[in-house]
Design an enzyme around this catalytic site. Structure first.
Site, PDB file in Angstrom:
ATOM      1  N   GLU A 155       0.819  -1.223   0.000  1.00  0.00           N
ATOM      2  CA  GLU A 155       0.000   0.000   0.000  1.00  0.00           C
ATOM      3  C   GLU A 155       0.845   1.261   0.000  1.00  0.00           C
ATOM      4  O   GLU A 155       1.257   1.735   1.053  1.00  0.00           O
ATOM      5  CB  GLU A 155      -0.946   0.012   1.217  1.00  0.00           C
ATOM      6  CG  GLU A 155      -1.826   1.256   1.232  1.00  0.00           C
ATOM      7  CD  GLU A 155      -2.789   1.337   2.413  1.00  0.00           C
ATOM      8  OE1 GLU A 155      -2.784   0.435   3.264  1.00  0.00           O
ATOM      9  OE2 GLU A 155      -3.540   2.318   2.479  1.00  0.00           O
ATOM     10  N   LYS A 183      -2.472  -1.924  -3.242  1.00  0.00           N
ATOM     11  CA  LYS A 183      -3.529  -1.075  -2.673  1.00  0.00           C
ATOM     12  C   LYS A 183      -3.107   0.385  -2.804  1.00  0.00           C
ATOM     13  O   LYS A 183      -2.471   0.932  -1.902  1.00  0.00           O
ATOM     14  CB  LYS A 183      -3.760  -1.455  -1.211  1.00  0.00           C
ATOM     15  CG  LYS A 183      -4.733  -0.537  -0.495  1.00  0.00           C
ATOM     16  CD  LYS A 183      -5.191  -1.116   0.820  1.00  0.00           C
ATOM     17  CE  LYS A 183      -6.079  -0.096   1.532  1.00  0.00           C
ATOM     18  NZ  LYS A 183      -6.842  -0.677   2.626  1.00  0.00           N
ATOM     19  N   SER A 192      -9.818   4.246  -0.089  1.00  0.00           N
ATOM     20  CA  SER A 192     -10.732   5.363  -0.348  1.00  0.00           C
ATOM     21  C   SER A 192     -10.107   6.704   0.037  1.00  0.00           C
ATOM     22  O   SER A 192     -10.466   7.733  -0.541  1.00  0.00           O
ATOM     23  CB  SER A 192     -12.091   5.146   0.326  1.00  0.00           C
ATOM     24  OG  SER A 192     -11.992   5.011   1.721  1.00  0.00           O
TER      25      SER A 192
HETATM   26  P1  13P Z   1      -9.467   4.231   3.724  1.00  0.00           P
HETATM   27  O1  13P Z   1     -10.268   3.507   2.657  1.00  0.00           O
HETATM   28  O2  13P Z   1     -10.323   4.824   4.817  1.00  0.00           O
HETATM   29  O3  13P Z   1      -8.471   5.174   3.137  1.00  0.00           O
HETATM   30  O4  13P Z   1      -8.631   3.124   4.514  1.00  0.00           O
HETATM   31  C1  13P Z   1      -7.959   2.173   3.814  1.00  0.00           C
HETATM   32  C2  13P Z   1      -6.732   1.802   4.543  1.00  0.00           C
HETATM   33  O5  13P Z   1      -6.545   0.654   4.881  1.00  0.00           O
HETATM   34  C3  13P Z   1      -5.718   2.827   4.812  1.00  0.00           C
HETATM   35  O6  13P Z   1      -4.549   2.208   5.235  1.00  0.00           O
END
Ligand code: 13P
Length: 343
Positions: A178, A220, A262
């Site tokens: 991510e 991600k 998100s």
């Molecule tokens: P959000 O969709 O609220 O951004 O969270 C996703 C997430 O796992 C952030 O690390």
């Protein structure tokens, strides 16, 4: 099963048509902030009962193939005493675990952050696996500013993500990689595209260097959008086009699925933007799906308000949002679905 077979099985259980990931892995400070917004104290029992409610939502497994948990949740149980990872696994939903330990400033790189948690990661993964986790998540954060991200920040963060991903795969856990480029600021969509391209180039270069098997990881990322304080919003079509152009140039086709975060978009924006990608690019090389935290949970949190008697409404709100994102995953979401009765 050898490690590669184990990773491949997890990927095939997680990457499924019409399904995405629920991110319920808020760290202690983050969940406290979410609960404070509805005037609920973040006690261990509140966190357990809230997350237990989410995971026992009837029918949720039709839309969600994986859930990211916070460490504490791995050892908590549902009201009937079943461990929460087992509650998910029994429904065919794969439990995973956030393994990074949050960000600190990157030394000698003003404005840059880097994530902690690599020391002892292999031992922690072995323990998490015995507790039911089959995948992991690690988040690096990139603020956009006039002078950020810097080449040093981009390189250091890519190296962390690649080292984490390589360790996960040797332990038989699928890594979710991510790199979150923050939506904060007034930057344009073009600037967002430029930063995300730079970040993804560095991340995939590092993954290659560390011999990470691309077929057995999930990405991600953030969508390509203007900053949240930019004077004009981009349409879902503009977001889809800018995102796909950027990702086609930077993400190898071997990666099975891109599960967007998100990142502060409203729940409806996150659904509309994902939908436009799937509607306009049905032949993209990767699955285009979601791994939403706030965009799935916000309406559920507000339905709950910390009261046990609101359990059914909470589950209905999560079910509704998950169903809409499942439709977006297939390119079949319409804004009119927002006002349909939940369920
Ligand atoms: P959000 O969709 O609220 O951004 O969270 C996703 C997430 O796992 C952030 O690390």
């Amino acid at each position: 099963m050898d490690t590669t077979a184990e990773l491949e099985k997890t990927i095939s259980d997680m990457v499924q048509a019409g399904k995405g990931i629920l991110a319920a892995d808020e760290s202690s400070p983050t969940i406290a902030k979410r609960f404070a917004a509805i005037d609920v104290e973040s006690t261990e029992e509140h966190r357990r009962s809230y997350r237990s409610m989410l995971f026992t939502t009837p029918g949720i497994a039709g839309f969600v193939s994986g859930v990211i948990l916070f460490e504490e949740t791995l050892t908590q149980t549902a009201d009937d005493g079943t461990p929460l990872p087992e509650v998910l696994a029994c429904q065919g939903v794969v439990p995973g675990i956030k393994v990074d330990k949050g960000t600190v400033p990157l030394a000698n790189a003003p404005g840059e952050l880097v994530t902690r948690g690599l020391d002892g990661l292999d031992e922690r993964l072995q323990l998490y696996k015995t507790q039911g986790a089959r995948f992991a998540k690690w988040r690096e954060v990139y603020p956009i500013g006039d002078h950020n991200p810097t080449p040093l920040g981009v390189e250091a963060n890519a190296e962390m993500l690649a080292r984490y991903a390589a360790i996960c795969q040797t332990q038989g856990l699928v890594p979710i990689v991510e790199p979150e480029v923050l939506i904060d600021g007034d930057h344009s969509i073009e600037r967002s595209a430029e930063v995300i391209a730079t970040v993804l180039h560095a991340v995939f270069h590092a993954l290659h260097r560390h011999r990470v098997l691309l077929e057995c990881m999930l990405l991600k990322p953030s969508m390509v959008t203007p900053g949240k304080d930019h004077p004009t919003k981009a349409s879902p079509e503009e977001v889809a086009d800018a995102t796909l152009r950027t990702f086609r140039r930077t993400v190898p086709a071997a990666v099975p699925s891109i599960n967007f975060l998100s990142g502060g978009q409203t729940p409806a924006e996150a659904s509309a933007n994902l939908n436009a990608m799937n509607a306009r690019y049905p032949h993209a090389p990767w699955a285009l799906s979601f791994s939403y935290g706030r965009a799935l949970q916000e309406p559920a949190l507000h339905a709950w308000m910390g009261k046990a008697e609101n359990a059914a409404a909470t589950q209905q709100a999560l079910y509704h949002r998950a169903r809409l994102n499942s439709a977006a995953r297939r390119g079949e979401y319409t804004p009119a679905m927002e006002t349909e009765a939940p369920g």
